[in-house]
Design an enzyme around this catalytic site. Structure first.
Site, PDB file in Angstrom:
ATOM      1  N   HIS A 164       0.852  -1.068   0.065  1.00 17.82           N
ATOM      2  CA  HIS A 164      -0.081  -0.209   0.117  1.00 17.82           C
ATOM      3  C   HIS A 164       1.000   1.054  -0.087  1.00 17.82           C
ATOM      4  O   HIS A 164       1.091   1.799   0.995  1.00 17.82           O
ATOM      5  CB  HIS A 164      -1.014  -0.202   1.213  1.00 17.82           C
ATOM      6  CG  HIS A 164      -2.044  -1.008   0.785  1.00 17.82           C
ATOM      7  ND1 HIS A 164      -2.724  -1.703   2.026  1.00 17.82           N
ATOM      8  CD2 HIS A 164      -2.872  -1.203  -0.015  1.00 17.82           C
ATOM      9  CE1 HIS A 164      -3.814  -2.455   1.265  1.00 17.82           C
ATOM     10  NE2 HIS A 164      -3.681  -2.179   0.091  1.00 17.82           N
ATOM     11  N   HIS A 213      -0.321  -8.953   0.333  1.00 15.71           N
ATOM     12  CA  HIS A 213      -1.388  -9.129   1.605  1.00 15.71           C
ATOM     13  C   HIS A 213      -2.057 -10.501   1.390  1.00 15.71           C
ATOM     14  O   HIS A 213      -3.132 -10.794   2.260  1.00 15.71           O
ATOM     15  CB  HIS A 213      -2.338  -7.993   1.243  1.00 15.71           C
ATOM     16  CG  HIS A 213      -1.800  -6.527   1.219  1.00 15.71           C
ATOM     17  ND1 HIS A 213      -1.703  -6.185   0.005  1.00 15.71           N
ATOM     18  CD2 HIS A 213      -1.407  -5.963   2.054  1.00 15.71           C
ATOM     19  CE1 HIS A 213      -1.050  -4.967   0.059  1.00 15.71           C
ATOM     20  NE2 HIS A 213      -0.792  -4.865   1.264  1.00 15.71           N
ATOM     21  N   HIS A 250      -9.845  -4.929   4.323  1.00  5.71           N
ATOM     22  CA  HIS A 250      -8.393  -4.890   3.943  1.00  5.71           C
ATOM     23  C   HIS A 250      -8.212  -6.243   3.293  1.00  5.71           C
ATOM     24  O   HIS A 250      -8.861  -7.282   3.714  1.00  5.71           O
ATOM     25  CB  HIS A 250      -7.484  -4.736   5.284  1.00  5.71           C
ATOM     26  CG  HIS A 250      -5.946  -4.365   5.013  1.00  5.71           C
ATOM     27  ND1 HIS A 250      -5.278  -5.806   4.538  1.00  5.71           N
ATOM     28  CD2 HIS A 250      -5.261  -3.505   4.957  1.00  5.71           C
ATOM     29  CE1 HIS A 250      -3.976  -5.213   4.443  1.00  5.71           C
ATOM     30  NE2 HIS A 250      -3.827  -4.099   4.620  1.00  5.71           N
ATOM     31  N   GLU A 290      -5.776  -8.375   3.459  1.00  2.00           N
ATOM     32  CA  GLU A 290      -5.532  -9.422   4.168  1.00  2.00           C
ATOM     33  C   GLU A 290      -6.725 -10.095   4.943  1.00  2.00           C
ATOM     34  O   GLU A 290      -6.907 -11.466   4.932  1.00  2.00           O
ATOM     35  CB  GLU A 290      -4.430  -8.975   5.095  1.00  2.00           C
ATOM     36  CG  GLU A 290      -3.671 -10.356   5.845  1.00  2.00           C
ATOM     37  CD  GLU A 290      -2.747  -9.941   6.664  1.00  2.00           C
ATOM     38  OE1 GLU A 290      -2.036  -8.781   6.749  1.00  2.00           O
ATOM     39  OE2 GLU A 290      -2.483 -10.627   7.737  1.00  2.00           O
ATOM     40  N   CYS A 345       3.460  -9.599  12.854  1.00  3.40           N
ATOM     41  CA  CYS A 345       4.838  -9.925  12.292  1.00  3.40           C
ATOM     42  C   CYS A 345       5.698  -9.356  12.918  1.00  3.40           C
ATOM     43  O   CYS A 345       5.464  -7.926  13.462  1.00  3.40           O
ATOM     44  CB  CYS A 345       4.545  -9.708  10.793  1.00  3.40           C
ATOM     45  SG  CYS A 345       4.921  -8.124  10.504  1.00  3.40           S
ATOM     46  N   SER A 385      -1.972   2.481   3.900  1.00  2.00           N
ATOM     47  CA  SER A 385      -1.399   1.415   4.479  1.00  2.00           C
ATOM     48  C   SER A 385      -1.844   1.379   6.008  1.00  2.00           C
ATOM     49  O   SER A 385      -1.599   2.072   6.667  1.00  2.00           O
ATOM     50  CB  SER A 385       0.098   1.887   4.599  1.00  2.00           C
ATOM     51  OG  SER A 385       0.912   1.283   5.431  1.00  2.00           O
ATOM     52  N   ASN A 401      -0.497  -0.472   8.280  1.00  4.76           N
ATOM     53  CA  ASN A 401       0.631  -0.609   9.425  1.00  4.76           C
ATOM     54  C   ASN A 401       1.330   0.888   9.555  1.00  4.76           C
ATOM     55  O   ASN A 401       1.473   1.214  10.678  1.00  4.76           O
ATOM     56  CB  ASN A 401       1.685  -1.631   9.039  1.00  4.76           C
ATOM     57  CG  ASN A 401       2.771  -0.963   7.790  1.00  4.76           C
ATOM     58  OD1 ASN A 401       3.646  -0.050   8.188  1.00  4.76           O
ATOM     59  ND2 ASN A 401       2.530  -1.415   6.627  1.00  4.76           N
ATOM     60  N   SER A 425       5.750  -0.238   4.147  1.00  4.81           N
ATOM     61  CA  SER A 425       5.803  -0.176   2.537  1.00  4.81           C
ATOM     62  C   SER A 425       6.324   1.089   1.866  1.00  4.81           C
ATOM     63  O   SER A 425       6.074   1.396   0.843  1.00  4.81           O
ATOM     64  CB  SER A 425       4.272  -0.250   2.228  1.00  4.81           C
ATOM     65  OG  SER A 425       3.311   0.389   3.085  1.00  4.81           O
TER      66      SER A 425
HETATM   67  S1  SF4 Z   1       4.273  -5.780   7.329  1.00  2.00           S
HETATM   68 FE1  SF4 Z   1       5.878  -6.738   5.853  1.00  2.00          FE
HETATM   69  S2  SF4 Z   1       6.783  -8.663   6.816  1.00  2.00           S
HETATM   70 FE2  SF4 Z   1       4.789  -7.992   8.056  1.00  2.00          FE
HETATM   71  S3  SF4 Z   1       3.429  -9.358   7.084  1.00  2.00           S
HETATM   72 FE3  SF4 Z   1       3.270  -7.221   6.085  1.00  2.00          FE
HETATM   73  S4  SF4 Z   1       4.716  -7.504   4.129  1.00  2.00           S
HETATM   74 FE4  SF4 Z   1       4.835  -9.291   5.711  1.00  2.00          FE
END
Ligand code: SF4
Length: 292
Positions: free
Chosen positions: A42, A83, A133, A135, A201, A229, A231, A275
């Site tokens: 993303h 994802h 999302h 995922e 993760c 994104s 994260n 990302s």
């Molecule tokens: S943040 Fe990176 S390492 Fe973690 S699940 Fe997503 S792509 Fe994989």
């Protein structure tokens, strides 16, 4: 200006692998059309890097993608993103005889396998993730026994878990760790027999901890990354929570940096989503360091 740079920040191993795989595919097939099924990761800067290599991002929802794929030239190569993706979409690509490259991150694959295994064993699965999302949609596509966690549905989970094997509670890999624990607590209260898999993760965890460990004296925290994104957005929430006195900004690139505002700060911290390309963050850091 004093600048504190969080370590680590930016690209994680899953993102690096996905980008390298897409570029390697171009190298191996210089003349064939290559399409990314969704956004590879993303971040719009990554889309542009791919486009420079004539790799086209098909930024559509999973439900739209079947129609879009059916229009692709038969010699096309399709790259599934970091994802994860529903198995039905991959089968559809096979049916169309498209060449498939799978860039799913190994942490996401492991997570999806755990869900698949649980449903094969007759377990119900409560999935904690961001609605819509990719995922989350990949996880939910595994079967009708996978349920997206919603706070208001706790009583419903209690009912359906009474007469079955203990359910598995599992989560999206990029969630904020601190937001997960209270949810586990709520679920444990109503379904004490539930089995919990904590699936954030390592890359996400390290970047979140780095933000928490920013010195408290900073005037501002800049998180570089895309609004899309997950994260990156979590880093912003964590920064706001862990540093209530600091001003926190999410910026896509140096173009979003408001220098008139920023130059009044004496001490600024910078982080970046998993990302976000390194060079995009480097430009922001250099601009800050150049301020007297
Ligand atoms: S943040 Fe990176 S390492 Fe973690 S699940 Fe997503 S792509 Fe994989």
């Amino acid at each position: 200006m004093k600048v504190f740079v969080c370590q680590p920040h930016g690209y994680c191993e899953g993102v690096i692998k996905a980008i390298n795989l897409a570029l390697k595919t171009r190298e191996n097939y210089p003349l064939r059309p290559i399409y990314i099924i969704g956004m590879l990761v993303h971040n719009e800067h990554v889309n542009n890097i791919l486009l420079e290599h004539k790799i086209t991002t098909l930024d559509y929802t999973f439900s739209e993608l079947k129609d879009v794929m059916s229009e692709l030239p038969s010699e096309s190569i399709v790259v599934f993103t970091a994802h994860g993706h529903p198995a039905s979409l991959e089968s559809y690509a096979r049916k169309l005889n498209l060449t498939i490259v799978d860039a799913t991150c190994s942490y996401v694959s492991d997570n999806l396998h755990l869900i698949q295994e649980a449903t094969n064993n007759g377990q119900k699965v409560i999935y904690i993730g961001k609605e819509n999302h990719p995922e989350t949609l990949s996880a939910l596509s595994i079967g009708q026994n996978v349920f997206l966690y919603r706070k208001d549905d706790l009583d419903y989970y209690r009912t359906f878990c009474q007469d079955s094997i203990p359910p598995l509670v599992i989560n999206q890999t990029t969630l904020a760790y601190d937001s997960l624990l209270p949810i586990h607590y709520q679920i444990r209260n109503v379904i004490p027999q539930a089995i919990f898999a904590e699936e954030i993760c390592p890359a996400t965890r390290l970047r979140q901890n780095a933000v928490k460990n920013i010195p408290q004296e900073v005037d501002a925290i800049l998180v570089v990354g895309s609004k899309r994104s997950a994260n990156t957005n979590h880093l912003v929430s964590i920064a706001k929570e862990s540093h209530p006195k600091a001003e926190v900004y999410l910026i896509d690139s140096i173009n979003d940096l408001d220098l008139t505002k920023v130059r009044h700060f004496k001490f600024v911290a910078v982080s970046a989503g998993a990302s976000t390309p390194l060079e995009v963050t480097e430009k922001v850091i250099s601009a800050l360091k150049a301020i007297e």
